[in-house]
Design an enzyme around this catalytic site. Structure first.
Site, PDB file in Angstrom:
ATOM      1  N   ASN A   1     -10.411  -1.222  -1.692  1.00  0.00           N
ATOM      2  CA  ASN A   1      -8.509  -1.289  -1.006  1.00  0.00           C
ATOM      3  C   ASN A   1      -8.134  -1.425  -2.309  1.00  0.00           C
ATOM      4  O   ASN A   1      -7.555  -2.502  -2.608  1.00  0.00           O
ATOM      5  CB  ASN A   1      -7.973  -1.681   0.215  1.00  0.00           C
ATOM      6  CG  ASN A   1      -6.616  -1.456   0.072  1.00  0.00           C
ATOM      7  OD1 ASN A   1      -6.101  -0.917  -0.530  1.00  0.00           O
ATOM      8  ND2 ASN A   1      -6.559  -1.908   1.550  1.00  0.00           N
TER       9      ASN A   1
ATOM     10  N   CYS B   1       0.797  -1.062  -0.608  1.00  0.00           N
ATOM     11  CA  CYS B   1       0.123  -0.058   0.324  1.00  0.00           C
ATOM     12  C   CYS B   1       0.842   1.630   0.182  1.00  0.00           C
ATOM     13  O   CYS B   1       0.600   2.356  -0.535  1.00  0.00           O
ATOM     14  CB  CYS B   1      -0.917   0.374   1.140  1.00  0.00           C
ATOM     15  SG  CYS B   1      -2.265  -1.347   0.869  1.00  0.00           S
TER      16      CYS B   1
ATOM     17  N   HIS C   1      -4.416   7.407   1.345  1.00  0.00           N
ATOM     18  CA  HIS C   1      -4.382   5.800   0.790  1.00  0.00           C
ATOM     19  C   HIS C   1      -5.839   4.836   1.402  1.00  0.00           C
ATOM     20  O   HIS C   1      -5.932   5.680   2.719  1.00  0.00           O
ATOM     21  CB  HIS C   1      -3.147   4.693   1.666  1.00  0.00           C
ATOM     22  CG  HIS C   1      -3.530   2.870   1.367  1.00  0.00           C
ATOM     23  ND1 HIS C   1      -3.678   2.421   0.056  1.00  0.00           N
ATOM     24  CD2 HIS C   1      -3.741   2.104   2.453  1.00  0.00           C
ATOM     25  CE1 HIS C   1      -4.242   1.161   0.550  1.00  0.00           C
ATOM     26  NE2 HIS C   1      -4.158   0.633   1.269  1.00  0.00           N
TER      27      HIS C   1
HETATM   28  C1  LIG Z   1     -10.748  -6.194   9.030  1.00  0.00           C
HETATM   29  C2  LIG Z   1     -11.560  -6.009  10.072  1.00  0.00           C
HETATM   30  C3  LIG Z   1     -12.512  -5.344   9.047  1.00  0.00           C
HETATM   31  C4  LIG Z   1     -12.110  -6.526  10.601  1.00  0.00           C
HETATM   32  O1  LIG Z   1     -12.809  -6.031  11.389  1.00  0.00           O
HETATM   33  P1  LIG Z   1     -12.694  -6.268  13.451  1.00  0.00           P
HETATM   34  O2  LIG Z   1     -14.007  -5.574  14.088  1.00  0.00           O
HETATM   35  O3  LIG Z   1     -11.193  -5.894  13.644  1.00  0.00           O
HETATM   36  O4  LIG Z   1     -13.330  -7.915  13.096  1.00  0.00           O
HETATM   37  P2  LIG Z   1     -12.602  -9.669  14.076  1.00  0.00           P
HETATM   38  O5  LIG Z   1     -11.894  -9.557  12.727  1.00  0.00           O
HETATM   39  O6  LIG Z   1     -12.576  -9.039  15.329  1.00  0.00           O
HETATM   40  O7  LIG Z   1     -13.500 -10.213  13.303  1.00  0.00           O
HETATM   41  C5  LIG Z   1     -15.252  -9.849  14.198  1.00  0.00           C
HETATM   42  C6  LIG Z   1     -16.235 -10.676  14.113  1.00  0.00           C
HETATM   43  O8  LIG Z   1     -16.173 -10.979  12.308  1.00  0.00           O
HETATM   44  C7  LIG Z   1     -16.331 -11.741  11.676  1.00  0.00           C
HETATM   45  N1  LIG Z   1     -16.280 -12.012  10.781  1.00  0.00           N
HETATM   46  C8  LIG Z   1     -14.629 -11.927   9.734  1.00  0.00           C
HETATM   47  N2  LIG Z   1     -14.642 -10.560   9.082  1.00  0.00           N
HETATM   48  C9  LIG Z   1     -16.336 -11.206   8.184  1.00  0.00           C
HETATM   49  C10 LIG Z   1     -16.861 -10.436   7.313  1.00  0.00           C
HETATM   50  N3  LIG Z   1     -16.745  -9.832   5.757  1.00  0.00           N
HETATM   51  N4  LIG Z   1     -18.483 -10.384   7.418  1.00  0.00           N
HETATM   52  C11 LIG Z   1     -19.147 -10.939   7.892  1.00  0.00           C
HETATM   53  N5  LIG Z   1     -18.342 -10.966   8.938  1.00  0.00           N
HETATM   54  C12 LIG Z   1     -17.218 -10.922   9.536  1.00  0.00           C
HETATM   55  C13 LIG Z   1     -15.381 -12.440  12.559  1.00  0.00           C
HETATM   56  O9  LIG Z   1     -15.256 -14.130  11.978  1.00  0.00           O
HETATM   57  C14 LIG Z   1     -15.699 -12.217  13.328  1.00  0.00           C
HETATM   58  O10 LIG Z   1     -16.602 -13.349  13.894  1.00  0.00           O
HETATM   59  P3  LIG Z   1     -16.711 -14.192  15.600  1.00  0.00           P
HETATM   60  O11 LIG Z   1     -16.719 -12.915  16.501  1.00  0.00           O
HETATM   61  O12 LIG Z   1     -18.222 -15.162  15.445  1.00  0.00           O
HETATM   62  O13 LIG Z   1     -15.301 -14.487  15.555  1.00  0.00           O
HETATM   63  C15 LIG Z   1     -10.296  -4.662  10.629  1.00  0.00           C
HETATM   64  O14 LIG Z   1      -9.880  -5.474  11.976  1.00  0.00           O
HETATM   65  C16 LIG Z   1      -9.566  -3.772  10.244  1.00  0.00           C
HETATM   66  O15 LIG Z   1     -10.598  -2.822   8.634  1.00  0.00           O
HETATM   67  N6  LIG Z   1      -9.014  -3.688   9.324  1.00  0.00           N
HETATM   68  C17 LIG Z   1      -7.562  -3.074   8.819  1.00  0.00           C
HETATM   69  C18 LIG Z   1      -7.198  -3.655   8.021  1.00  0.00           C
HETATM   70  C19 LIG Z   1      -6.787  -3.320   6.804  1.00  0.00           C
HETATM   71  O16 LIG Z   1      -7.096  -1.177   6.466  1.00  0.00           O
HETATM   72  N7  LIG Z   1      -6.274  -3.746   5.608  1.00  0.00           N
HETATM   73  C20 LIG Z   1      -5.550  -3.454   4.828  1.00  0.00           C
HETATM   74  C21 LIG Z   1      -3.950  -2.571   5.148  1.00  0.00           C
HETATM   75  S1  LIG Z   1      -3.625  -1.416   3.702  1.00  0.00           S
END
Ligand SMILES: CC(C)(COP(=O)(O)OP(=O)(O)OC[C@H]1O[C@@H](n2cnc3c(N)ncnc32)[C@H](O)[C@@H]1OP(=O)(O)O)[C@@H](O)C(=O)NCCC(=O)NCCS
Length: 331
Positions: free
Chosen positions: A288, A113, A258
Site C-alpha cells: 500500500n 489514501c 487504491h
Molecule cells: C490487517 C489485516 C490483514 C489483519 O487481518 P485480520 O484477519 O483482521 O487479522 P487480525 O487482526 O484479526 O489478527 C489475526 C491474528 O493474526 C495476528 N497477526 C497480525 N498481524 C500479523 C502478521 N503480520 N503476521 C502474522 N500474524 C499476524 C494477530 O496477532 C492475530 O493473532 P491472535 O489470533 O493470536 O490474536 C486486515 O484486518 C486488513 O487488511 N484490514 C484492512 C487494513 C487496511 O487496508 N489498511 C489500510 C487502509 S488504507
C-alpha cells in the site's frame, strides 16, 4: 466551462525490494499469512536519507516526460502525502525548490489514501476556472521510516510500501475527454481507527520521552473495522459516480482502485458484479503506497497500452479519516 484532463503520468518506485520473507526475519510473520490476507508479495523501501519529496521529484520528471513538457511549464503544485519530509512546511515547497520552480504556488493535501483524488479534484476545479494550465498533482510516501518492525506493529508493518506517482492536469482541447466528475467524502467519527498520533499538539510539550516509550510514534490500526468500512464505501461511491454521469457499471472499461488490500478490492468488485480483471491490481509488487497508489497504477496501465483514447475509467480510494472518493474520467 473548459474540461480538465490528465496530460501526463509518471511514477517512481525505490529500487530496494523487501519481500515477505525479509519481514519474517524482523518479526513473527509468514509469506503465507501476508499473501492470504492482503495479496502482498513484496514492497519497495527507500534508503536512509531519502525524503518523500525526492521520490516525488523522480515521479514528476517521469510525468513531465510523458506529457512532453519541461519543469518550467508547471504553474502549480498539489502534493498529497501522509509522510511529508517534515511536519512543516509542506512537501510541495520542498519539491518546488528541487524542481527549480520558485515562485509558483504549492499546497499539501493531508487526506491519506484518498489524498490523490482530493488533489485531483482541486486541480480539476482550478483548471476549469482558468486559474492554472499545467498543475502537477503528486501522491508520494516514505512509509518505511514510520513502521514498527516488531511483533507489536506487524499488522500494519506488512501492509505498506514506499513510492510516488504524479500527473499533470491541464485544459482539454476535446470537451468530451477529461475528468467528468469527482466525489469526495469523509467521516471523522472514525479518525482514531487508523492514525499516527505522534503530533499531539494538546500536550505541552507535544513530544516527550513517554511518547517514544509508549510507542506513540507508530501508526495504529483496527484492521477489521477498516476492512468492513472499505468494502461498503468503495462500491457506494462508485455507484454515486456512475449515477452522476448516467453511466452503468458495464460502461466502465477499467477501475483503478487504491491498493490497500487485494481482498478489499476483490470484495468490492464482487459486490458490484465487476470481473476482477477490470479492477487493476499491483499491490502484489508494491504493498500500500497510500497517496501514491492510484497515479502509480495509472502510469503502469498506460505503459502496458491498456488504456485507449475514449475509454472510461473510475479511480476510487478509501483510507484513514475515514475518507473515500471516486473520480470518473473519459481518457
Ligand atoms: C490487517 C489485516 C490483514 C489483519 O487481518 P485480520 O484477519 O483482521 O487479522 P487480525 O487482526 O484479526 O489478527 C489475526 C491474528 O493474526 C495476528 N497477526 C497480525 N498481524 C500479523 C502478521 N503480520 N503476521 C502474522 N500474524 C499476524 C494477530 O496477532 C492475530 O493473532 P491472535 O489470533 O493470536 O490474536 C486486515 O484486518 C486488513 O487488511 N484490514 C484492512 C487494513 C487496511 O487496508 N489498511 C489500510 C487502509 S488504507
Amino acid at each position: 466551462m473548459t474540461r480538465a484532463r490528465i496530460l501526463g503520468v509518471g511514477r517512481y518506485l525505490p529500487e530496494r525490494r523487501v519481500t515477505n520473507f525479509d519481514l519474517g526475519k524482523m518479526f513473527e510473520t509468514s509469506d503465507e499469512w501476508i499473501q492470504q490476507r492482503t495479496g502482498i508479495v513484496e514492497r519497495r523501501f527507500a534508503e536512509e536519507g531519502v525524503y518523500c519529496s525526492d521520490l516525488a521529484l523522480e515521479a514528476s520528471r517521469d510525468a513531465l516526460k510523458n506529457a512532453g513538457m519541461k519543469a518550467e511549464d508547471v504553474d502549480f503544485i498539489i502534493f498529497a502525502t501522509l509522510s511529508p519530509d517534515h511536519h512543516f512546511p509542506g512537501s510541495g515547497c520542498y519539491l518546488q525548490a528541487k524542481m527549480g520552480l520558485s515562485g509558483i504556488g504549492c499546497m499539501d493535501i493531508r487526506n491519506q489514501c484518498t489524498g490523490f483524488l482530493y488533489g485531483l479534484a482541486v486541480a480539476d476545479s482550478f483548471v476549469r476556472l482558468g486559474m492554472y494550465k499545467r498543475i502537477l498533482v503528486i501522491g508520494a510516501e516514505v512509509h518505511s521510516s514510520a513502521l514498527n518492525f516488531t511483533n507489536e506493529g506487524r499488522d500494519v508493518a506488512v501492509l505498506f510500501g514506499d513510492g510516488a506517482g504524479a500527473v499533470i492536469v491541464g485544459p482539454s482541447e476535446d470537451p468530451s475527454r477529461g475528468i467528468l466528475s469527482t466525489h469526495l467524502h469523509a467521516d471523522g467519527r472514525y479518525a482514531d481507527i487508523l492514525r499516527l498520533e505522534i503530533w499531539d499538539i494538546s500536550k505541552k510539550p507535544y513530544i516527550t520521552p513517554e511518547t517514544l516509550e509508549q510507542g506513540r510514534i507508530w501508526p495504529k490500526m483496527q484492521g477489521k473495522e477498516v476492512f468492513k468500512m472499505a468494502v461498503t464505501k468503495i462500491p457506494e461511491v462508485i455507484e454515486e459516480a456512475l449515477q452522476a454521469n448516467n453511466l452503468g457499471i458495464e460502461d466502465i472499461d477499467l477501475f483503478l482502485p487504491h491498493q490497500a488490500n487485494l481482498r478489499i478490492n476483490q470484495f468490492a468488485a464482487a459486490r458490484l458484479g465487476v470481473p476482477e480483471e477490470k479492477f487493476y491490481s499491483n499491490i502484489q509488487r508494491y504493498g500500500n503506497t497510500t497517496a501514491g497508489s492510484i497515479p502509480i497504477a495509472l502510469s503502469e496501465v498506460l505503459e502496458q497500452g491498456a488504456l485507449r483514447e475514449g475509454n472510461l475509467i473510475i479511480m476510487v480510494a478509501f483510507g484513514s479519516g475515514f475518507t473515500w472518493a471516486a473520480s470518473v474520467i473519459r481518457w
